[in-house]
Write a protein that holds these residues in place. Structure first.
Motif, short mmCIF file in Angstrom:
data_model
loop_
_atom_site.label_atom_id
_atom_site.label_comp_id
_atom_site.label_asym_id
_atom_site.label_seq_id
_atom_site.Cartn_x
_atom_site.Cartn_y
_atom_site.Cartn_z
N HIS A 12 0.83 -1.23 0.00
CA HIS A 12 0.00 0.00 0.00
C HIS A 12 0.85 1.26 0.00
O HIS A 12 1.89 1.31 0.66
N SER A 16 -3.62 4.97 -0.61
CA SER A 16 -4.61 4.42 0.33
C SER A 16 -4.06 4.62 1.74
O SER A 16 -3.92 5.77 2.17
N ASP A 17 -3.71 3.54 2.45
CA ASP A 17 -3.32 3.70 3.84
C ASP A 17 -1.86 3.37 4.13
O ASP A 17 -1.49 3.11 5.27
N ASP A 41 -3.30 -0.75 -3.73
CA ASP A 41 -3.99 0.14 -2.80
C ASP A 41 -5.44 -0.29 -2.60
O ASP A 41 -6.08 -0.82 -3.51
N HIS A 42 -5.97 0.00 -1.40
CA HIS A 42 -7.36 -0.33 -1.09
C HIS A 42 -8.32 0.44 -2.00
O HIS A 42 -8.30 1.68 -2.02
N ASP A 43 -9.16 -0.28 -2.73
CA ASP A 43 -10.29 0.30 -3.48
C ASP A 43 -9.87 1.44 -4.40
O ASP A 43 -10.66 2.35 -4.66
N GLU A 44 -8.64 1.40 -4.90
CA GLU A 44 -8.13 2.59 -5.60
C GLU A 44 -7.04 2.21 -6.60
O GLU A 44 -6.12 1.44 -6.26
N ARG A 99 -15.42 3.15 -2.83
CA ARG A 99 -14.84 4.20 -1.98
C ARG A 99 -15.91 5.11 -1.40
O ARG A 99 -15.70 5.75 -0.36
N ARG A 102 -16.90 5.85 2.46
CA ARG A 102 -15.85 5.97 3.49
C ARG A 102 -15.95 7.27 4.31
O ARG A 102 -15.70 7.26 5.51
N ASN A 131 -5.28 10.97 0.08
CA ASN A 131 -6.33 10.84 -0.93
C ASN A 131 -7.67 11.07 -0.24
O ASN A 131 -8.09 10.25 0.56
N LEU A 134 -10.14 8.32 0.30
CA LEU A 134 -9.68 7.07 0.91
C LEU A 134 -9.28 7.29 2.36
O LEU A 134 -8.13 7.07 2.74
N SER A 136 -9.27 5.87 5.90
CA SER A 136 -9.28 4.46 6.32
C SER A 136 -9.15 4.38 7.84
O SER A 136 -8.72 5.33 8.50
#
Ligand code: AMP
Ligand code: MN
Ligand code: MN
Ligand code: MN
Length: 284
Positions: A12, A16-17, A41-44, A99, A102, A131, A134, A136
């Motif tokens: 990541h 993202s995080d 990256d998470h959801d991205e 996303r 969130r 971002n 995003l 988290s």
């Protein structure tokens, strides 16, 4: 490609995080001896062009990637996609929708923490967010450490923002079928991320693998930062049982927080067909 390959297909960035940029991650992967890399990256997919360019600049073979949040059996499961076209509309729109909730969830998490006497966590967490789409739980964890509520982020996830603890807000992510379809429609391979981490019953886990396979999923992470030797054996067996290929990735987020660095993982067990055998044509 060879069976024994220092592939790291899960990590990541600040998109993202994670705490490092795609460029710094590419250099770190190269320095650690990684031979095939993917940023997930998470959801991205907003970091994909940068990661690919940075990988090329340091001479590191690259697969595109993302880690999609899915709700399955009332819990959150992560599906990694590898080798997608990051501009494919089905993927772009699906991830945007995933996303979407969130921001609202973060405000509700913060309100719940305020109720137990910890105010201003939403605003505090935002300082760690690069971002805006995003935000988290990891950003919440970093702020709660800064605020002196916990000593480290692991303690935050033990005491707060997880099921049954203050600051946890249940959330409905993508469905398993949608996530697998977005990945496969955009030319990629779907992989079950870190299965050893989920608190599923054996029946639920069997259902996850069966339904994943029925939707067209092809891979599972066998060697990953959160797994130990017993998990390597168990999920190598699952590969055979379900006809899946095996993946390998650190899930690296940050030099300060992650116990597994990029590329610092055991090899895939010899019995497992590696994902990179199937994804040869998708490597940049
Ligand atoms: P979110 O997608 O906002 O629900 O945040 C999930 C992220 O929180 C994961 O991807 C991890 O980076 C982090 N996380 C979740 N559980 C833990 C845990 N027990 N310890 C450390 N980090 C965690
Ligand atoms: Mn994460
Ligand atoms: Mn994950
Ligand atoms: Mn991850």
């Amino acid at each position: 490609m060879t069976h024994i390959l220092n592939a790291d297909l899960h990590c990541h960035s600040v998109v993202s995080d994670g705490t490092l940029t795609p460029e710094v991650l590419a250099q770190r992967a190269k320095d650690n001896g990684v031979e095939l890399w993917a940023l997930t990256d998470h959801d991205e997919i907003g970091g994909q062009a940068r990661a690919m360019a940075a990988a090329r600049a340091v001479g590191l073979p690259y697969l595109t990637g993302a880690e999609i949040s899915v709700t399955f059996a009332g819990t959150t499961v992560h599906i990694v996609g590898l080798g997608m076209d990051p501009e494919h509309p089905a993927l772009v729109q699906g991830l945007r929708a995933t996303r979407g909730g969130r921001e609202q969830r973060a405000r509700e998490m913060s309100a719940d923490l305020a109720r137990v006497g910890i105010p201003g966590v939403y605003e505090g967490a935002l300082k760690y967010v690069d971002n805006p789409e995003l935000i988290s739980r990891t950003h919440f964890a970093r702020y709660l450490v800064e605020a002196g509520v916990c000593r480290d982020t692991n303690e935050v996830f033990r005491k707060f923002i997880t099921e049954g603890k203050p600051g946890f807000v249940p959330h409905r992510w993508a469905t398993l079928g949608d996530a697998v379809n977005w990945i496969t429609q955009s030319g990629g391979m779907a992989v079950i991320a870190h299965p050893g981490r989920y608190k599923l019953t054996p029946n639920e886990e069997f259902a996850l693998f069966t339904e994943f396979k029925a939707h067209g999923g092809q891979g599972v992470e066998v060697v990953t930062g959160a797994h130990g030797p017993a998990d390597y054996v168990k999920y190598a067996d699952f590969c055979r049982e379900f006809g899946l290929v095996g993946s390998r990735g650190s899930d690296f987020h940050s030099p300060e927080e992650s116990h597994t660095d990029l590329g610092k993982l055991p090899d895939l067990p010899g019995s497992v067909t590696p994902v990179w055998d199937v994804l040869q044509s998708r490597i940049h």
